[in-house]
Structure formats: C-alpha cells, structure tokens
Scaffold this motif. Structure first.
Motif, PDB file in Angstrom:
ATOM      1  N   ARG A   1       0.807  -1.223   0.000  1.00 52.72           N
ATOM      2  CA  ARG A   1       0.000   0.000   0.000  1.00 52.72           C
ATOM      3  C   ARG A   1       0.839   1.271   0.000  1.00 52.72           C
ATOM      4  O   ARG A   1       0.344   2.336  -0.360  1.00 52.72           O
ATOM      5  CB  ARG A   1      -0.931   0.007   1.217  1.00 52.72           C
ATOM      6  N   ASP A   2       2.083   1.155   0.424  1.00 52.62           N
ATOM      7  CA  ASP A   2       2.912   2.355   0.543  1.00 52.62           C
ATOM      8  C   ASP A   2       4.373   1.898   0.576  1.00 52.62           C
ATOM      9  O   ASP A   2       4.818   1.299   1.568  1.00 52.62           O
ATOM     10  CB  ASP A   2       2.546   3.114   1.827  1.00 52.62           C
TER      11      ASP A   2
ATOM     12  N   LYS B   1      -6.730   0.430   7.484  1.00 51.60           N
ATOM     13  CA  LYS B   1      -7.228   1.091   6.276  1.00 51.60           C
ATOM     14  C   LYS B   1      -8.695   1.473   6.421  1.00 51.60           C
ATOM     15  O   LYS B   1      -9.077   2.628   6.238  1.00 51.60           O
ATOM     16  CB  LYS B   1      -7.027   0.197   5.055  1.00 51.60           C
TER      17      LYS B   1
ATOM     18  N   THR C   1       0.539   6.377   5.373  1.00 47.96           N
ATOM     19  CA  THR C   1      -0.332   5.761   4.374  1.00 47.96           C
ATOM     20  C   THR C   1      -1.749   6.309   4.390  1.00 47.96           C
ATOM     21  O   THR C   1      -2.346   6.534   3.334  1.00 47.96           O
ATOM     22  CB  THR C   1      -0.378   4.237   4.579  1.00 47.96           C
TER      23      THR C   1
END
Length: 203
Positions: free
Chosen positions: A126-127, A159, A191
């Motif tokens: 994700r990052d 998230k 993130t």
C-alpha cells in the motif's frame, strides 16, 4: 467484494493446526496473518473467525501451489473478481489474495495473501515507504507457529477498520512496546493520514 463464478461467502476455515501442518512442508517463509495472528501475539483466543489467512512473499508464491497440491486455487483479480490460478502462473503485483479449497464443491478453507519484498526488506503493497527487515516481519508463538507481527497486521487493518479490527486493536494494544507503537503511528500516518488509532497508540 468478490464476484465471479467462485464468489460467495461459503467459508469453512481450516483449523489453525491444519494450516500449520500444511505450510510446514515448505522451506519458503510464511506467517499466519489476520485475526489469528493477533490472537497468537496475545496468547489467547477472544473472538470468532470467518476465515484464516496465511501471508507468503510474492517471490515465493509457487510454494503455495506445492503445499496445496490437488486443491483449487482462485486468484482475486482487482477489483475482486475470482478466477482460477493456473499451475505455474506467476501472479502479478496488484493480485495479492488467493482463495483455496480442496475441491470444487468444498467451501473455501484458506486465504493466502501475497506481499512484496526487496532484498532483505518487506515492503508494504500500500505504501512503498512503509517497510521493515524481513527478519522483523514475523514472530513465533510458544507452540512454534510463525505469525505476522501485530503492529504490521494492525497497519493493514487500519485502512478501513471493521468492528472486529477494533476488537483486535484493543486486545493487542497493551502488549505493544514503544518501538512497535512508534512504527505503527508513523506507518499509519504515512499511508492513511489522520487516524483514530494514532492517539490511542500515544497513550
């Protein structure tokens, strides 16, 4: 959401002991993930589970086909369409979930998650700025079961936290040390930006 021929919530997760027995046959690194990882970190069971997750590095993905030989493997192509994972096929970056079941008529038993690595580092899918050494990615329970470290599992759960993710966060928060909390705060902020968990991690 997952759609397609193999969609549905027909899950009967394999017991943790069965998953450990299966994946112990491979030399590739693997870790129990998800809510089971949180329970292994706390040393106690505290909620029901609707699935069971195993994390494998993308570069070792074909070990899954060897471990689960004879099973059906279905890759979750974004944005969530299930399709058969062909023997020997290397799933590309962006496909990071595989649903597995013994036969076509059986319920889903194991979910495998593929994650990224560069050399000796784990890199968040994700990052890319969120990473750690592979040696620090997991821990081992008293029973010898490898599991994803709780701060890394919480990073993924942050998230869009569901009620069960908040339960997991509350259960494991007391055992996170200063370094784990600092890593999680920095990673969540990098993130996701402002997040309700950050304040609690600083208490």
């Amino acid at each position: 959401m997952v759609t397609g021929q193999a969609s549905g919530q027909d899950w009967q997760p394999a017991p943790l002991s069965e998953v450990v027995a299966l994946f112990s046959k491979t030399a590739a690194p693997w870790w129990i993930a998800g809510g089971h990882a949180i329970e292994l970190a706390t040393g106690r069971s505290f909620r029901e589970h609707h699935d069971i997750d195993v994390l494998v590095l993308r570069r070792d993905q074909l070990a899954v086909q060897e471990v689960l030989a004879g099973w059906q493997w279905w890759a979750a192509d974004p944005p969530g369409n299930l399709r058969p994972w062909r023997p020997g096929e290397l799933l590309p970056v962006g496909v990071h979930d595989v649903w597995c079941r013994p036969t076509a008529s059986a319920p889903w038993r194991i979910q495998v998650m593929l994650d990224e690595a560069e050399g000796d580092d784990w890199v968040s899918r994700r990052d890319r700025h969120v990473r750690c050494g592979l040696a620090d990615l997991g821990a081992v329970s008293a029973a010898g079961i490898p599991y994803l470290r709780p701060e890394i599992q919480l990073y993924y759960k942050a998230k869009q936290p569901r009620p069960r993710d908040s339960v997991d966060f509350a259960a494991v928060l007391p055992i996170l040390d200063t370094g784990q909390r600092a890593w999680l705060v920095q990673s969540i902020d990098s993130t996701y930006g402002p997040h309700p968990w950050i304040e609690q991690l600083g208490e």
